[in-house]
Design an enzyme around this catalytic site. Structure first.
Site, PDB file in Angstrom:
ATOM      1  N   CYS A 138      22.425  -1.460  56.999  1.00 24.54           N
ATOM      2  CA  CYS A 138      22.820  -2.724  56.386  1.00 24.54           C
ATOM      3  C   CYS A 138      21.576  -3.496  55.952  1.00 24.54           C
ATOM      4  O   CYS A 138      20.917  -4.137  56.773  1.00 24.54           O
ATOM      5  CB  CYS A 138      23.648  -3.555  57.367  1.00 24.54           C
ATOM      6  SG  CYS A 138      24.139  -5.168  56.717  1.00 24.54           S
ATOM      7  N   CYS A 141      21.706  -7.247  56.496  1.00 30.56           N
ATOM      8  CA  CYS A 141      21.614  -7.633  57.917  1.00 30.56           C
ATOM      9  C   CYS A 141      20.181  -7.590  58.417  1.00 30.56           C
ATOM     10  O   CYS A 141      19.736  -8.471  59.160  1.00 30.56           O
ATOM     11  CB  CYS A 141      22.459  -6.693  58.778  1.00 30.56           C
ATOM     12  SG  CYS A 141      24.183  -6.557  58.310  1.00 30.56           S
ATOM     13  N   ASP A 142      19.446  -6.541  58.032  1.00 28.77           N
ATOM     14  CA  ASP A 142      18.152  -6.265  58.653  1.00 28.77           C
ATOM     15  C   ASP A 142      16.945  -6.371  57.720  1.00 28.77           C
ATOM     16  O   ASP A 142      15.803  -6.263  58.173  1.00 28.77           O
ATOM     17  CB  ASP A 142      18.167  -4.847  59.249  1.00 28.77           C
ATOM     18  CG  ASP A 142      19.275  -4.672  60.271  1.00 28.77           C
ATOM     19  OD1 ASP A 142      19.561  -5.647  60.991  1.00 28.77           O
ATOM     20  OD2 ASP A 142      19.854  -3.580  60.344  1.00 28.77           O
TER      21      ASP A 142
END
Length: 312
Positions: A138, A141-142
């Site tokens: 992701c 997300c990261d």
């Protein structure tokens, strides 16, 4: 939800992605008592989408997370209930149908499976070892953990292209490894990628292992599938976007699955068991998009309502 709870829902919906939330809204508006069972939070994969470009009525200023919240609020405003738990097994032969949760049982006259899919893995050395330490599925997300660093993306579809575009804004360089000589991504993504100076596409190349040092990713070993030439590419993170795997393990043979592991349905989403439906990414179909998941949810809910009329 406890085993002692004798409530029998008209419709139980497994999963709160766009298909499940739409099904809940249509069920509730049809006067059915319905419940959504969700493990985490509304939206599924949609909630991890940074920008929406191909959902009617929404533009780049709207994120998947925002749309997920809107859909969830809309479903509950019509009376849909939400239980945060996990379905671990089912009994669709029982009447009413039974969902076994981690904290008890749930009974329903109809069930709509909207359990979605999860990112597929490469299955290469280092992937499991460095998950969360440079291996990610992701980018939104990261990605910020690797601001100003060199990273790579593995994949050639829309998700991989969108990840590369997102990462190009925060990372120093982005290398995209594509196992073929073309991108499967739609034309607009192709055009955007080629306009980015810090994105490099490496064709006909697969990642064979992910290398690390001191508990973090330091590079990947790659191989050209045409020439056999190998190389080591230093990167601080490897973002994997090579497709999805349907979340069907909890069914344990209760429904017919196709060769890809997705649930076989008819045109309105009804499965091999009458009164049980499948919508969204967990269902076999030709196009996996938010728009098609929403359409699936509406069709399944309408047919479920009709099913209840006929059987009551």
């Amino acid at each position: 939800m406890r085993a002692a709870d004798s409530t029998v829902y008209d419709a139980a919906i497994v999963g709160a992605g766009p298909g499940g939330l739409t099904a809940a809204m249509y069920c509730a508006r049809a006067g059915l008592r319905c419940v959504i069972v969700e493990m985490l939070s509304p939206g599924g994969q949609l909630a991890q989408t940074e920008h929406l470009e191909n959902y009617p009525g929404f533009n780049q200023s709207t994120s998947g997370y925002e749309l997920s919240e809107i859909m969830s609020d809309q479903a509950t405003s019509f009376g849909a209930e939400v239980v945060y738990d996990q379905v671990v097994s089912v009994d669709f032969e029982a009447c009413p149908k039974v969902l076994r949760l981690t904290e008890g049982l749930m009974l329903a006259k109809t069930v709509i499976v909207a359990s979605g899919a999860r990112p597929a893995k490469l299955g290469v050395p280092g992937e499991e070892e460095f998950a969360g330490a440079g291996v990610s599925y992701c980018a939104t997300c990261d990605g910020n953990f690797f601001k100003g660093k060199d990273v790579c993306v593995v994949g050639g579809g829309d998700t991989a292209a969108a990840d590369a575009i997102y990462l190009s804004r925060i990372c120093d360089t982005v290398t995209v490894f594509v196992r073929r000589d073309v991108l499967r991504a739609t034309a607009i993504y192709n055009t955007k990628l080629r306009e980015l100076d810090n994105v490099r596409i490496v064709w006909n190349t697969i990642v064979e292992s992910i290398e690390g040092d001191d508990g973090a990713v330091v590079g990947v070993s790659v191989r050209n599938v045409q020439t056999g030439e190998t190389a080591k590419v230093p990167v601080s993170a490897c973002f994997i976007a090579v497709g999805t795997v349907p979340n069907t393990e909890f069914l344990d043979g209760a429904l017919e699955l196709g060769q890809t592991g997705r649930i076989v349905t008819n045109s309105v989403g009804e499965t091999s068991v009458p009164g049980v439906y499948a919508v969204g990414d967990v269902r076999m179909k030709s196009l996996y998009q938010v728009t098609t998941a929403v359409a699936d949810g509406a069709n399944a809910a309408e047919d479920a309502a009709e099913y209840l009329i006929q059987h009551e």
